[in-house]
Design an enzyme around this catalytic site. Sequence first.
Site, mmCIF file in Angstrom:
data_model
loop_
_atom_site.group_PDB
_atom_site.id
_atom_site.type_symbol
_atom_site.label_atom_id
_atom_site.label_comp_id
_atom_site.label_asym_id
_atom_site.label_seq_id
_atom_site.Cartn_x
_atom_site.Cartn_y
_atom_site.Cartn_z
ATOM 1 N N CYS A 2 5.247 8.737 4.662
ATOM 2 C CA CYS A 2 5.926 9.811 5.370
ATOM 3 C C CYS A 2 5.215 11.149 5.173
ATOM 4 C CB CYS A 2 7.339 9.950 4.847
ATOM 5 S SG CYS A 2 8.285 8.446 4.917
ATOM 6 N N ARG A 27 -1.906 9.413 7.332
ATOM 7 C CA ARG A 27 -1.214 8.819 6.199
ATOM 8 C C ARG A 27 -0.471 7.539 6.575
ATOM 9 N NH1 ARG A 27 -0.136 12.829 2.122
ATOM 10 N NH2 ARG A 27 1.759 11.728 1.584
ATOM 11 N N TRP A 75 7.638 6.623 7.674
ATOM 12 C CA TRP A 75 7.116 5.276 7.413
ATOM 13 C C TRP A 75 8.309 4.503 6.878
ATOM 14 C CZ3 TRP A 75 6.136 2.012 3.126
ATOM 15 C CH2 TRP A 75 5.173 1.013 3.338
ATOM 16 N N ASN A 100 10.736 12.589 1.986
ATOM 17 C CA ASN A 100 9.798 11.531 1.608
ATOM 18 C C ASN A 100 10.300 10.921 0.311
ATOM 19 O OD1 ASN A 100 8.230 12.402 3.684
ATOM 20 N ND2 ASN A 100 6.494 13.080 2.435
ATOM 21 N N GLY A 101 10.125 9.617 0.145
ATOM 22 C CA GLY A 101 10.566 8.972 -1.095
ATOM 23 C C GLY A 101 11.786 8.100 -0.833
ATOM 24 N N GLU A 483 -13.581 -5.768 -2.750
ATOM 25 C CA GLU A 483 -13.426 -4.585 -1.899
ATOM 26 C C GLU A 483 -13.799 -4.930 -0.449
ATOM 27 O OE1 GLU A 483 -11.967 -1.893 -1.988
ATOM 28 O OE2 GLU A 483 -12.923 -0.634 -0.487
ATOM 29 N N LYS A 487 -11.312 -4.562 2.730
ATOM 30 C CA LYS A 487 -11.627 -3.788 3.946
ATOM 31 C C LYS A 487 -11.385 -4.628 5.186
ATOM 32 C CE LYS A 487 -11.633 -0.608 2.873
ATOM 33 N NZ LYS A 487 -11.419 -0.098 1.580
ATOM 34 N N GLU A 490 -7.660 -5.228 5.809
ATOM 35 C CA GLU A 490 -6.967 -3.985 6.165
ATOM 36 C C GLU A 490 -7.134 -3.629 7.636
ATOM 37 O OE1 GLU A 490 -6.819 -0.727 2.599
ATOM 38 O OE2 GLU A 490 -8.811 -1.300 3.254
ATOM 39 N N HIS A 506 -13.303 -24.417 -8.517
ATOM 40 C CA HIS A 506 -11.945 -24.532 -9.049
ATOM 41 C C HIS A 506 -10.885 -24.319 -7.977
ATOM 42 C CE1 HIS A 506 -13.745 -24.864 -12.955
ATOM 43 N NE2 HIS A 506 -14.434 -23.752 -12.728
ATOM 44 N N LYS A 605 -1.920 5.798 3.991
ATOM 45 C CA LYS A 605 -3.060 6.329 3.251
ATOM 46 C C LYS A 605 -2.672 6.682 1.826
ATOM 47 C CE LYS A 605 -7.220 7.974 2.810
ATOM 48 N NZ LYS A 605 -8.219 6.917 2.611
HETATM 49 C C1 G6P Z 1 -3.300 2.909 -0.224
HETATM 50 C C2 G6P Z 1 -4.522 3.207 0.613
HETATM 51 C C3 G6P Z 1 -5.752 2.600 -0.063
HETATM 52 C C4 G6P Z 1 -5.877 3.128 -1.481
HETATM 53 C C5 G6P Z 1 -4.606 2.889 -2.292
HETATM 54 C C6 G6P Z 1 -4.631 3.644 -3.604
HETATM 55 O O1 G6P Z 1 -3.036 1.544 -0.214
HETATM 56 O O2 G6P Z 1 -4.377 2.674 1.912
HETATM 57 O O3 G6P Z 1 -6.903 2.958 0.671
HETATM 58 O O4 G6P Z 1 -6.956 2.491 -2.103
HETATM 59 O O5 G6P Z 1 -3.469 3.362 -1.571
HETATM 60 O O6 G6P Z 1 -4.617 5.008 -3.321
HETATM 61 P P1 G6P Z 1 -5.244 6.142 -4.207
HETATM 62 O O7 G6P Z 1 -5.010 7.396 -3.420
HETATM 63 O O8 G6P Z 1 -4.479 6.123 -5.489
HETATM 64 O O9 G6P Z 1 -6.681 5.837 -4.410
#
Ligand code: G6P
Length: 610
Positions: A2, A27, A75, A100-101, A483, A487, A490, A506, A605
Site C-alpha cells: 500500500c 510498490r 494492496w 498501511n499495515g 536468484e 527472477k 517473479e 536426490h 516492492k
Molecule cells: C519484496 C520485493 C523483493 C525483495 C524483498 C525484500 O518481496 O519484491 O524484490 O527482495 O521484498 O525486500 P528488501 O527491501 O528488504 O530487500
Amino acid sequence: MCGIVGAVAERNVVEILLEGLKRLEYRGYDSAGVALLQPNGILNRVRRTGKVQELVDALSDQEALGSTGIAHTRWATHGGVTEANAHPHFSSDRIAVVHNGIIENYQSLRADLTSKGYTFTSDTDTETIAHTVHEELKNTDSLLAAVQASVKQFHGAYGTVIMDRNDPSKVVVARSGSPLVIGLGLGENFIASDQMALLPVTRRFIFLEEGDVAEITRRTVSIYDQDGKPVKREIIESNIEHDAGDKGGYRHYMLKEIHEQPTVVRNALKERVGDEGLLSDIFGKGADELLAKVKHVQIVACGTSYHAGMTARYWLEQFANVSCNVEIASEFRYRKSVVHENSLLVTISQSGETADTLAALRLAKELGYMASLTICNVPGSSLVRESDMAYMTRAGAEIGVASTKAFTTQLTAFLVLTVALGKHNGMSEVDQKAIIQGLHSLPAKLEETLAITQGIEDLAEEFADKNHSLFLGRGDQYPIAMEGALKLKEISYIHAEAYASGELKHGPLALIDEEMPVIVVAPNNELLEKLKSNVEEVRARGGIMYVFADKDAAFASDETMRVINVPHCDGPIAPIIYTIPLQLLSYYVALIKGTDVDQPRNLAKSVTVE
Ligand code: G6P
C-alpha cells in the site's frame, strides 16, 4: 504494498496526490482512491480498482478541488479487491482515513463499534480506524487527541493519515510498524509512506519514528512520541534524483535498472575502496573498532536480499575466516536461536522497511548481539535509523518490483565487508588484494557482460512456452542460481526451482525431460569438473540445458545444450557477473510472454506487513 500520500496546502492538491500515487505504483497495488476536503466543506471521495490511471480518468470527469487531501494505493489484505474496500475509508462522511499495515484486533473493534451503532461498508480492518477516531471525537474537540486515544486501542501495524471534515486545516498521522515520512514545503506540508511520492514537491523530509503521532497543518508540524510528549525529529535533505522515476528511454524500469549496474557499482566503490585497500570509516564513525571484534556474523533478510546474504556466507567463511549463518527474517524472528560470542547481526534490504527484517533486527537487540549493521539502499529508512552501523548500497531508486541493481550492489557491499572483517581474522594479503582488484574490475566486466544480450534474446524465444524450469549452480553460484530462479518466477510466472547441483541425484533428476529446461551457471572455477558431471547426468536423461559458461570452461553447444559464453572472470566477483545473464533471461522471457514486467501480479516492492 500500500502507498499513502497526503497534503495540506493553499493550492488545489489533486495533482500532487495523483502524481504521488503514480510514483508509488512501483510498490505494487490493486486499487486506488483519493479523498478531498472541498471548499464547500464536503468530503469528496473517488475510488477505483485497477491502476491509478483509472482513478485519474474518473477524476477528470469532475472538477475535483481541495487544498487538504489524502490518497492511497491498496494492496489487499483484509477483504477482496473491490471499490468498497479501497481507501480512503469514511466514518459518517466526517472522518476519512488511509492506512498501511494491519490492525490485528479489528474483529473485536468492529464488534464493539457495531454495538455502538456504527455501520461498516467494507470488509477491511482500516474502517475500524475511521470509526474509532469518530467515537473518540465524542470526548474531545481535538483530532490530534482523538487519534492519540485511538491508537492506544490498535494492535498490529499502521501508518495512517486521518482527516476530519470539521477541522479542514490539518491532517493527523500516526506511525507504528509502517513507515511514514513528512515532506516540508513552503506554506504547505505533505505526508507519504515513501519519499519517492513527494520528490516533485520537496526535498526536505522528517521520518517519523515508532509510536509517533503528528499533527500537520500548512505551516506547522507538531510531533508527539508514544507517551504523548512533544518531540523534535531531524530534518533530512534527500539527494534522490527527482527524475529517478523516469524510464530514461528504456521500455521498462527493470531493463533500465539492469543496464545501470556498471554505473551504480562504480558509485558504490567511490571513496570507499582505494587502490591498495579499503579506506577508513566507510561503515561509519567508530565502526572499525566494532568490526575488529567480530567473530561471528548472523545475516537476516528476505527475498533477493536473502540470496545476497547466502552468497556472502561463502565469502565470509572462505576468505574472512569468520563463521556465518544466514536466515530468512520471517523464520529468524519466530524461533529461538543461539547468539554466538562477539556476533554481528547483518540485515540486508533494498527498502530498509521490510517488516520481518526490521522485526529481526529489533529481536537481535533484545537477544544481546554485540552490534548490528544494515546493508541498505534507502537513506533514512527504518533499518538505517535503528542499526548501529549502516552501509548504503547506493544503487539509486529501484522501481521494478523484481530487484536487480540492488542485488549486485548488495553483493559488492558484502565483498567490502569480507575484507573489512577478514583483515582482523587472518585473511591473507593476497586474498585481500585479489578482492580489491576484483572490485575495481567489476564495472567494466559488468559492461562487457551486458553486451551478450543478443544471445539471450534468442534463447528466451525457446524458453517462453515452458511451464517449469530448473536452475543449477555450485558453491557461491548456488545462491545465484536461486536468484535466477526467483527472477524468472517473479516476472514470467514460469515455475522455477534452484538446486545445488550436487543435490540433483536426490530428487530433481526425476523431473528431467525435454519439457523441463535446465539452466546451469558454470564459471571456470575449482568446482567446474564436478558441475560437468552433473551436466552429463542431465544429458543422459534427455534433459535440455542452457549453460552460461566461461569460454575456457570448454562447453560446446549441441542438440541438447545451448551454451552462452560469459566474459571470463576470476574469484569472488564471478557470482556478481553471472547474475546479469540470468536477469536478462527473465526479462526477455517475460517480454515475450507479455507479462507486467515492472509490476508483476500479486507482488509488492516493499513488504511492510509480515
Ligand atoms: C519484496 C520485493 C523483493 C525483495 C524483498 C525484500 O518481496 O519484491 O524484490 O527482495 O521484498 O525486500 P528488501 O527491501 O528488504 O530487500
